[in-house]
Design an enzyme around this catalytic site. Structure first.
Site: not given
Ligand code: 13P
Length: 248
Positions: A9-11, A93, A95, A161, A167, A206
């Site tokens: 997931n490149w966000k 997600h 976020e 997650e 993160g 993570s």
């Molecule tokens: P990280 O791997 O940066 O913790 O992010 C996980 C994530 O939100 C994947 O969708």
């Protein structure tokens, strides 16, 4: 038998050149024991889709609208994702839930719309630190899952997650993740139409090359949804190799 799946997931990261280069490096891998997927920002989907066109790497949107089309400024509908070559879409997600108000019912509506349009939804669930500390993890996750199970009819993927692990560099321990994954599988077996044994459940939060092996050794972890580490092709491909060797 569930095939491993690792999704990046490149966000909201990278420039057009960065994402092209990343996609091109990832596309050089040859893996048949793991499905690999990437989810770039909407604006780069077309370019990444072209870079990946002759590969078997899957392309996903990071979200989609619960509506078909129309006057919804800033939104992207499932048909548009299909148009650009996506086969999957991430919904729910944390976020999106945290910063953009995606409720359980909206996530369910998005998952349903995605499947109607031919996309496989990757439904994210996870508890906050406060919810975990209060012993409410399983209750929260079952609530998030059941909202989706009520409306969905086809195949889907679940990504667990924990919000506190995203993160932060603080991954759930393999045992903590396994406990939740086992519960998700049981919950799906009871409340959804899918056979829990066929359901792919990814862990995210993570995941790095150094902890991938121990996470993927757990019986109910079928792969990962990777954020930060997916922006580096070497790290991402190492995680893919771990999944290919250890899942199932
Ligand atoms: P990280 O791997 O940066 O913790 O992010 C996980 C994530 O939100 C994947 O969708």
């Amino acid at each position: 038998m569930r095939k491993a799946l690792v999704a990046g997931n490149w966000k909201m990261n990278g420039t057009i050149n960065d994402v092209r280069e990343l996609a091109s490096k990832i596309s050089q891998t040859e893996q048949d024991k793991v499905d690999i997927m990437v989810a770039p920002s909407f604006v780069y989907l077309h370019s990444v889709s072209e870079t990946l066109s002759k590969t078997n790497i899957f392309l996903a949107g990071q979200d989609c609208s619960e509506f078909d089309q129309g006057a919804f400024t800033g939104e992207t509908c499932a048909d548009m994702l299909v148009d650009l070559g996506c086969t999957h879409v991430i919904v729910g997600h944390s976020e999106r839930r945290q910063f953009f108000g995606d409720s359980d019912s909206r996530v369910a509506a998005k998952a349903r719309k995605a499947e109607i349009k031919g996309l496989c939804p990757i439904v994210c669930v996870g508890e906050t630190l406060e919810e975990r500390d209060r012993g409410r993890t399983i209750e929260v996750i079952e609530r998030q899952l059941c909202a989706v199970f009520k409306v969905i009819e086809n195949k889907f993927v679940i990504a667990y997650e924990p919000v506190w692990a995203i993160g932060t560099g603080k991954s759930a321990t393999p045992e903590m993740a396994q406990e939740v994954h086992e519960n998700i599988r049981q919950c799906a077996a009871v409340h959804s139409h899918v056979d829990g044994l066929d359901l792919r459940i990814l862990y995210g939060g993570s995941v790095k090359p150094d902890n991938a092996d121990e996470l993927f050794s757990m019986p109910d972890i079928d792969g990962g949804l990777i954020g930060g580490a997916s922006l580096d092709s070497e790290s991402f491909l190492k995680i893919c190799r771990s999944a290919a060797e250890l899942v199932n």
